[in-house]
Design a protein around this motif. Structure first.
Motif, PDB file in Angstrom:
ATOM      1  N   UNK A 102      -8.346   3.632 -10.558  1.00  0.00           N
ATOM      2  CA  UNK A 102      -8.981   2.405 -10.632  1.00  0.00           C
ATOM      3  C   UNK A 102      -8.385   1.461 -10.372  1.00  0.00           C
ATOM      4  N   UNK A 103      -7.011   0.718 -10.898  1.00  0.00           N
ATOM      5  CA  UNK A 103      -6.594  -0.700 -11.432  1.00  0.00           C
ATOM      6  C   UNK A 103      -5.667   0.057 -10.144  1.00  0.00           C
ATOM      7  N   UNK A 104      -5.166   0.510  -9.579  1.00  0.00           N
ATOM      8  CA  UNK A 104      -4.321   0.611  -8.013  1.00  0.00           C
ATOM      9  C   UNK A 104      -5.553   0.370  -7.635  1.00  0.00           C
ATOM     10  N   UNK A 105      -6.568   0.845  -7.361  1.00  0.00           N
ATOM     11  CA  UNK A 105      -6.861   0.528  -6.000  1.00  0.00           C
ATOM     12  C   UNK A 105      -8.037  -0.768  -6.439  1.00  0.00           C
ATOM     13  N   UNK A 106      -7.720  -1.651  -6.812  1.00  0.00           N
ATOM     14  CA  UNK A 106      -8.078  -2.334  -6.983  1.00  0.00           C
ATOM     15  C   UNK A 106      -7.349  -3.464  -6.524  1.00  0.00           C
ATOM     16  N   UNK A 107      -6.139  -3.578  -6.785  1.00  0.00           N
ATOM     17  CA  UNK A 107      -4.114  -3.851  -6.126  1.00  0.00           C
ATOM     18  C   UNK A 107      -4.787  -3.833  -4.313  1.00  0.00           C
ATOM     19  N   UNK A 108      -4.853  -2.201  -4.398  1.00  0.00           N
ATOM     20  CA  UNK A 108      -5.303  -1.634  -3.069  1.00  0.00           C
ATOM     21  C   UNK A 108      -6.073  -2.659  -2.347  1.00  0.00           C
ATOM     22  N   UNK A 109      -7.238  -2.813  -2.612  1.00  0.00           N
ATOM     23  CA  UNK A 109      -8.018  -3.586  -1.882  1.00  0.00           C
ATOM     24  C   UNK A 109      -7.765  -4.993  -1.714  1.00  0.00           C
ATOM     25  N   UNK A 110      -7.325  -6.118  -2.674  1.00  0.00           N
ATOM     26  CA  UNK A 110      -6.520  -7.160  -2.050  1.00  0.00           C
ATOM     27  C   UNK A 110      -5.729  -7.065  -1.073  1.00  0.00           C
TER      28      UNK A 110
ATOM     29  N   UNK B  87       1.186  -1.051  -0.187  1.00  0.00           N
ATOM     30  CA  UNK B  87      -0.142   0.172  -0.004  1.00  0.00           C
ATOM     31  C   UNK B  87       1.071   1.250  -0.079  1.00  0.00           C
ATOM     32  N   UNK B  88       2.232   0.872   0.372  1.00  0.00           N
ATOM     33  CA  UNK B  88       2.847   2.162   0.710  1.00  0.00           C
ATOM     34  C   UNK B  88       3.217   2.652  -0.628  1.00  0.00           C
ATOM     35  N   UNK B  89       3.747   1.657  -1.832  1.00  0.00           N
ATOM     36  CA  UNK B  89       4.399   2.030  -2.922  1.00  0.00           C
ATOM     37  C   UNK B  89       3.707   2.446  -3.428  1.00  0.00           C
ATOM     38  N   UNK B  90       1.737   1.670  -3.520  1.00  0.00           N
ATOM     39  CA  UNK B  90       0.942   2.454  -3.904  1.00  0.00           C
ATOM     40  C   UNK B  90       0.733   4.500  -3.819  1.00  0.00           C
ATOM     41  N   UNK B  91       1.211   3.989  -2.755  1.00  0.00           N
ATOM     42  CA  UNK B  91       0.827   5.618  -2.225  1.00  0.00           C
ATOM     43  C   UNK B  91       2.426   6.130  -3.118  1.00  0.00           C
ATOM     44  N   UNK B  92       3.327   6.117  -2.749  1.00  0.00           N
ATOM     45  CA  UNK B  92       3.885   6.433  -3.602  1.00  0.00           C
ATOM     46  C   UNK B  92       4.310   7.043  -5.006  1.00  0.00           C
ATOM     47  N   UNK B  93       3.621   5.895  -5.548  1.00  0.00           N
ATOM     48  CA  UNK B  93       3.369   5.524  -7.154  1.00  0.00           C
ATOM     49  C   UNK B  93       2.636   6.675  -7.922  1.00  0.00           C
ATOM     50  N   UNK B  94       1.274   6.483  -6.915  1.00  0.00           N
ATOM     51  CA  UNK B  94       0.326   7.795  -7.460  1.00  0.00           C
ATOM     52  C   UNK B  94       0.405   8.894  -6.861  1.00  0.00           C
ATOM     53  N   UNK B  95       1.391   9.568  -6.525  1.00  0.00           N
ATOM     54  CA  UNK B  95       2.049  10.320  -5.675  1.00  0.00           C
ATOM     55  C   UNK B  95       3.548  11.050  -8.083  1.00  0.00           C
ATOM     56  N   UNK B  96       3.836  10.117  -7.692  1.00  0.00           N
ATOM     57  CA  UNK B  96       4.552  10.250  -8.728  1.00  0.00           C
ATOM     58  C   UNK B  96       3.716  10.380 -10.276  1.00  0.00           C
ATOM     59  N   UNK B  97       2.762   9.790 -10.450  1.00  0.00           N
ATOM     60  CA  UNK B  97       1.828   9.839 -11.420  1.00  0.00           C
ATOM     61  C   UNK B  97       1.224  11.107 -11.377  1.00  0.00           C
ATOM     62  N   UNK B  98       0.386  11.499 -10.229  1.00  0.00           N
ATOM     63  CA  UNK B  98      -0.177  12.706 -10.555  1.00  0.00           C
ATOM     64  C   UNK B  98       0.872  14.080 -10.798  1.00  0.00           C
ATOM     65  N   UNK B  99       2.106  13.812  -9.755  1.00  0.00           N
ATOM     66  CA  UNK B  99       3.501  15.248 -10.354  1.00  0.00           C
ATOM     67  C   UNK B  99       3.204  14.924 -12.147  1.00  0.00           C
ATOM     68  N   UNK B 100       4.106  13.838 -11.758  1.00  0.00           N
ATOM     69  CA  UNK B 100       4.330  13.563 -13.858  1.00  0.00           C
ATOM     70  C   UNK B 100       2.776  14.229 -15.027  1.00  0.00           C
ATOM     71  N   UNK B 101       1.861  13.724 -15.047  1.00  0.00           N
ATOM     72  CA  UNK B 101       0.935  13.240 -16.174  1.00  0.00           C
ATOM     73  C   UNK B 101       0.483  14.923 -15.791  1.00  0.00           C
ATOM     74  N   UNK B 102       0.204  15.556 -14.743  1.00  0.00           N
ATOM     75  CA  UNK B 102      -0.476  17.066 -14.468  1.00  0.00           C
ATOM     76  C   UNK B 102      -0.157  18.373 -14.187  1.00  0.00           C
ATOM     77  N   UNK B 103       1.376  18.135 -13.074  1.00  0.00           N
ATOM     78  CA  UNK B 103       1.999  19.233 -13.065  1.00  0.00           C
ATOM     79  C   UNK B 103       3.369  19.011 -14.362  1.00  0.00           C
ATOM     80  N   UNK B 104       4.192  18.295 -14.572  1.00  0.00           N
ATOM     81  CA  UNK B 104       4.845  18.660 -16.025  1.00  0.00           C
ATOM     82  C   UNK B 104       4.353  18.410 -16.905  1.00  0.00           C
ATOM     83  N   UNK B 105       3.734  17.203 -17.232  1.00  0.00           N
ATOM     84  CA  UNK B 105       3.039  17.463 -18.943  1.00  0.00           C
ATOM     85  C   UNK B 105       2.552  17.700 -19.458  1.00  0.00           C
ATOM     86  N   UNK B 106       1.262  18.375 -18.448  1.00  0.00           N
ATOM     87  CA  UNK B 106       0.188  18.894 -18.994  1.00  0.00           C
ATOM     88  C   UNK B 106       0.345  20.646 -18.311  1.00  0.00           C
TER      89      UNK B 106
END
Length: 171
Positions: free
Chosen positions: A152-160, A58-77
Motif C-alpha cells: 500500500x505504501x509503495x503503491x502510493x509511490x507508484x501512483x505518483x 516503477x521498475x525499482x518498485x517492482x524489483x523491490x517488492x519481488x525481493x520483499x515477497x521472497x524474504x518474508x514469505x519464502x525465506x522467513x516464514x
C-alpha cells in the motif's frame, strides 16, 4: 514490437468470512494494483526516475517488492533455502539503484513468479506460526498485514510516479 508492461487480471477477495482468505485477498489486490499502475508503459518508462530528489522508479518498485515477497514469505516464514534477490546483503538499495530498462520484462515476470512461489510456500502454514524478527515473535498473520502495508505504501509511490511519467491517475 515494443514491450509494454501487461495489464493484470482483476482480483476480488472476500469482504467477510474467514480471516485467511481476507488477508490473502487483500494482499492479492495490493499486488495487482502495483502491476496495474505499471500497465501499458514501456520498459524505458518503467525505468524513469521522474522525481528528481528520489531514486524511485516503477521498475525499482517492482524489483523491490519481488525481493520483499521472497524474504518474508519464502525465506522467513517457509524457511526455503533460496537466494536473496538484488544483492540484499549489501543493504544499499540495489533493487532501486541498479535499473536497466532491458530487464523490465523479466522483472515483471519475476514479481509475478514470486507471488506464485510465495503463495505455495505458505499455503499450509498456520496463521499463528511465528518467526523471529529482530528478537520478537511475528506471526504469519502479521506478516500478511506487513506485506499489505508495504504494498500500500509503495503503491502510493507508484501512483505518483505514474502520474509524473504520463499523467495517468486512478489505476
Amino acid at each position: 514490437m515494443t514491450w509494454l508492461s501487461p495489464t493484470p487480471d482483476p482480483v476480488d477477495g472476500p469482504m467477510a468470512g474467514a480471516e485467511r482468505p481476507i488477508l490473502e485477498g487483500m494482499l492479492s489486490h495490493q499486488r495487482r494494483t502495483l502491476v496495474n499502475v505499471c500497465a501499458g508503459l514501456t520498459a524505458d518508462q518503467l525505468a524513469l526516475r521522474p522525481v528528481g530528489s528520489s531514486n524511485l522508479s516503477l521498475l525499482g518498485l517492482v524489483r523491490h517488492l519481488a525481493k520483499v515477497e521472497r524474504i518474508w514469505l519464502r525465506k522467513r516464514v517457509a524457511g526455503e533455502d533460496v537466494e536473496h534477490l538484488h544483492d540484499f546483503e549489501a543493504h544499499d538499495d540495489t533493487d532501486f539503484n541498479q535499473i536497466d530498462p532491458a530487464e523490465a520484462p523479466g522483472a515483471v515476470d519475476q514479481l509475478r513468479d514470486e507471488w506464485a512461489h510465495a503463495d505455495r510456500a505458505v499455503a499450509g502454514i498456520d496463521l499463528d506460526h511465528t518467526i523471529d524478527v529482530h528478537g520478537h515473535a511475528m506471526s504469519l498473520r502479521m506478516v500478511y498485514v506487513h506485506l499489505v502495508q508495504e504494498y500500500a505504501r509503495h503503491n502510493g509511490h507508484a501512483d505518483l510516479l505514474r502520474e509524473a511519467i504520463d499523467g495517468t491517475t486512478g489505476r
